[in-house]
Design a protein around this motif. Structure first.
Motif, PDB file in Angstrom:
ATOM      1  N   LEU A 271       0.842  -1.188   0.000  1.00 18.74           N
ATOM      2  CA  LEU A 271       0.000   0.000   0.000  1.00 18.74           C
ATOM      3  C   LEU A 271       0.881   1.242   0.000  1.00 18.74           C
ATOM      4  N   ILE A 272       0.607   2.147  -0.940  1.00 19.21           N
ATOM      5  CA  ILE A 272       1.303   3.432  -1.015  1.00 19.21           C
ATOM      6  C   ILE A 272       0.253   4.526  -1.125  1.00 19.21           C
ATOM      7  N   LEU A 273       0.624   5.741  -0.800  1.00 17.77           N
ATOM      8  CA  LEU A 273      -0.339   6.839  -0.913  1.00 17.77           C
ATOM      9  C   LEU A 273      -0.712   7.064  -2.369  1.00 17.77           C
ATOM     10  N   GLY A 274       0.262   7.105  -3.248  1.00 15.28           N
ATOM     11  CA  GLY A 274       0.048   7.328  -4.672  1.00 15.28           C
ATOM     12  C   GLY A 274       1.388   7.366  -5.374  1.00 15.28           C
ATOM     13  N   ILE A 275       1.361   7.643  -6.652  1.00 19.45           N
ATOM     14  CA  ILE A 275       2.591   7.735  -7.441  1.00 19.45           C
ATOM     15  C   ILE A 275       2.682   9.147  -8.008  1.00 19.45           C
ATOM     16  N   GLY A 276       3.813   9.787  -7.784  1.00 20.78           N
ATOM     17  CA  GLY A 276       4.024  11.142  -8.279  1.00 20.78           C
ATOM     18  C   GLY A 276       3.199  12.157  -7.522  1.00 20.78           C
ATOM     19  N   GLY A 277       3.150  13.347  -8.065  1.00 23.57           N
ATOM     20  CA  GLY A 277       2.391  14.414  -7.420  1.00 23.57           C
ATOM     21  C   GLY A 277       3.119  14.977  -6.226  1.00 23.57           C
TER      22      GLY A 277
ATOM     23  N   CYS B  24       3.037  -5.781  -5.918  1.00 18.62           N
ATOM     24  CA  CYS B  24       1.892  -5.250  -6.655  1.00 18.62           C
ATOM     25  C   CYS B  24       1.514  -3.958  -5.936  1.00 18.62           C
ATOM     26  N   LEU B  25       1.706  -2.818  -6.614  1.00 19.25           N
ATOM     27  CA  LEU B  25       1.433  -1.524  -5.982  1.00 19.25           C
ATOM     28  C   LEU B  25      -0.068  -1.271  -5.902  1.00 19.25           C
ATOM     29  N   ILE B  26      -0.511  -0.908  -4.716  1.00 22.04           N
ATOM     30  CA  ILE B  26      -1.916  -0.573  -4.488  1.00 22.04           C
ATOM     31  C   ILE B  26      -1.946   0.818  -3.872  1.00 22.04           C
ATOM     32  N   THR B  27      -2.539   1.751  -4.587  1.00 19.79           N
ATOM     33  CA  THR B  27      -2.605   3.116  -4.061  1.00 19.79           C
ATOM     34  C   THR B  27      -3.717   3.217  -3.026  1.00 19.79           C
ATOM     35  N   MET B  28      -3.626   4.221  -2.206  1.00 17.78           N
ATOM     36  CA  MET B  28      -4.642   4.436  -1.173  1.00 17.78           C
ATOM     37  C   MET B  28      -6.012   4.631  -1.814  1.00 17.78           C
ATOM     38  N   LYS B  29      -6.059   5.294  -2.947  1.00 22.31           N
ATOM     39  CA  LYS B  29      -7.327   5.505  -3.651  1.00 22.31           C
ATOM     40  C   LYS B  29      -7.927   4.159  -4.070  1.00 22.31           C
ATOM     41  N   GLU B  30      -7.108   3.280  -4.651  1.00 19.48           N
ATOM     42  CA  GLU B  30      -7.593   1.950  -5.059  1.00 19.48           C
ATOM     43  C   GLU B  30      -8.069   1.158  -3.848  1.00 19.48           C
ATOM     44  N   PHE B  31      -7.332   1.248  -2.752  1.00 21.02           N
ATOM     45  CA  PHE B  31      -7.693   0.539  -1.534  1.00 21.02           C
ATOM     46  C   PHE B  31      -9.040   1.014  -0.997  1.00 21.02           C
ATOM     47  N   LEU B  32      -9.223   2.325  -0.935  1.00 21.28           N
ATOM     48  CA  LEU B  32     -10.468   2.864  -0.390  1.00 21.28           C
ATOM     49  C   LEU B  32     -11.670   2.563  -1.281  1.00 21.28           C
ATOM     50  N   GLU B  33     -11.458   2.462  -2.592  1.00 17.89           N
ATOM     51  CA  GLU B  33     -12.547   2.152  -3.522  1.00 17.89           C
ATOM     52  C   GLU B  33     -12.987   0.699  -3.442  1.00 17.89           C
TER      53      GLU B  33
ATOM     54  N   LYS C 164     -12.097  -1.872  -0.586  1.00 18.38           N
ATOM     55  CA  LYS C 164     -11.448  -2.358   0.634  1.00 18.38           C
ATOM     56  C   LYS C 164     -11.518  -3.874   0.789  1.00 18.38           C
ATOM     57  N   ASN C 165     -12.676  -4.454   0.497  1.00 16.30           N
ATOM     58  CA  ASN C 165     -12.843  -5.893   0.725  1.00 16.30           C
ATOM     59  C   ASN C 165     -11.827  -6.730  -0.034  1.00 16.30           C
ATOM     60  N   GLU C 166     -11.646  -6.436  -1.306  1.00 10.24           N
ATOM     61  CA  GLU C 166     -10.714  -7.212  -2.126  1.00 10.24           C
ATOM     62  C   GLU C 166      -9.258  -6.833  -1.845  1.00 10.24           C
ATOM     63  N   MET C 167      -8.989  -5.553  -1.770  1.00  5.37           N
ATOM     64  CA  MET C 167      -7.607  -5.082  -1.618  1.00  5.37           C
ATOM     65  C   MET C 167      -7.010  -5.397  -0.243  1.00  5.37           C
TER      66      MET C 167
ATOM     67  N   ASP D  43      -2.814   4.424  11.269  1.00  7.15           N
ATOM     68  CA  ASP D  43      -3.638   4.512  12.470  1.00  7.15           C
ATOM     69  C   ASP D  43      -4.303   3.163  12.735  1.00  7.15           C
ATOM     70  N   ARG D  44      -4.964   3.075  13.847  1.00  9.08           N
ATOM     71  CA  ARG D  44      -5.599   1.820  14.261  1.00  9.08           C
ATOM     72  C   ARG D  44      -6.613   1.328  13.220  1.00  9.08           C
ATOM     73  N   GLU D  45      -7.412   2.243  12.690  1.00 10.15           N
ATOM     74  CA  GLU D  45      -8.433   1.874  11.706  1.00 10.15           C
ATOM     75  C   GLU D  45      -7.799   1.217  10.475  1.00 10.15           C
ATOM     76  N   LEU D  46      -6.693   1.771   9.997  1.00  7.45           N
ATOM     77  CA  LEU D  46      -6.018   1.198   8.834  1.00  7.45           C
ATOM     78  C   LEU D  46      -5.467  -0.175   9.172  1.00  7.45           C
ATOM     79  N   LEU D  47      -4.809  -0.305  10.311  1.00 12.56           N
ATOM     80  CA  LEU D  47      -4.235  -1.595  10.706  1.00 12.56           C
ATOM     81  C   LEU D  47      -5.309  -2.667  10.882  1.00 12.56           C
ATOM     82  N   GLU D  48      -6.434  -2.282  11.434  1.00 15.36           N
ATOM     83  CA  GLU D  48      -7.530  -3.244  11.620  1.00 15.36           C
ATOM     84  C   GLU D  48      -8.105  -3.719  10.293  1.00 15.36           C
ATOM     85  N   SER D  49      -7.979  -2.904   9.250  1.00 11.90           N
ATOM     86  CA  SER D  49      -8.547  -3.258   7.951  1.00 11.90           C
ATOM     87  C   SER D  49      -7.597  -4.085   7.083  1.00 11.90           C
ATOM     88  N   LEU D  50      -6.389  -4.362   7.581  1.00 13.64           N
ATOM     89  CA  LEU D  50      -5.393  -5.109   6.804  1.00 13.64           C
ATOM     90  C   LEU D  50      -4.984  -6.380   7.548  1.00 13.64           C
ATOM     91  N   PRO D  51      -5.754  -7.461   7.393  1.00 14.40           N
ATOM     92  CA  PRO D  51      -5.499  -8.676   8.171  1.00 14.40           C
ATOM     93  C   PRO D  51      -4.193  -9.397   7.818  1.00 14.40           C
TER      94      PRO D  51
END
Length: 129
Positions: A9-15, A32-41, A43-46, A63-71
């Motif tokens: 998981l990365i925030l994004g590429i460039g910018g 396999c790069l997964i941007t935060m935008k792709e993850f939020l769109e 979540k279940n699959e990513m 944060d805790r919420e992010l860690l809890e969402s990544l088993p």
């Protein structure tokens, strides 16, 4: 059949705050790069694919919420020297390791410091006008 690369998981590429494009190309060789935008769109699959988070310029925020969402999260790789922006105790409670590059810029920082002191002592900047 080729084995699927682990997700990072990365925030994004460039910018403004995204991973530099050259660095993203290097990461793509191993992840396999997964941007935060792709993850939020999606979540279940990513969330099941992500095994690592690459923190670049203190982003994404861990944060805790992010860690809890990544088993399947195993490691958080921080591209900088310090880890003050990470709650190491909380991350450790999730069984996740944290890496960083503590000596990556030690020599260049010392070189610049010496160059500035020498330039100041010899008044080099004033003579370059």
């Amino acid at each position: 059949m080729a084995e699927e690369l682990p997700g990072v998981l990365i925030l994004g590429i460039g910018g403004t705050h995204g991973v530099l494009e050259d660095l993203a190309a290097l990461l793509k060789k191993h992840f396999c790069l997964i941007t935060m935008k792709e993850f939020l769109e999606n979540k279940n699959e990513m969330s099941k694919k992500i095994q690592s988070i690459f923190v670049f310029e203190c982003r994404p925020t861990i944060d805790r919420e992010l860690l809890e969402s990544l088993p399947n999260l195993k490691v958080i790789g921080n591209s900088g020297v310090g880890v003050d922006h990470l709650d190491l105790k909380m991350i450790s409670d999730f069984g996740v390791k944290v890496t960083n590059t503590p000596h990556a810029v030690a020599d260049p920082t010392a070189d610049i410091g010496m160059a500035l002191m020498l330039a100041s002592a010899r008044r080099l900047v004033e003579g370059n006008v």
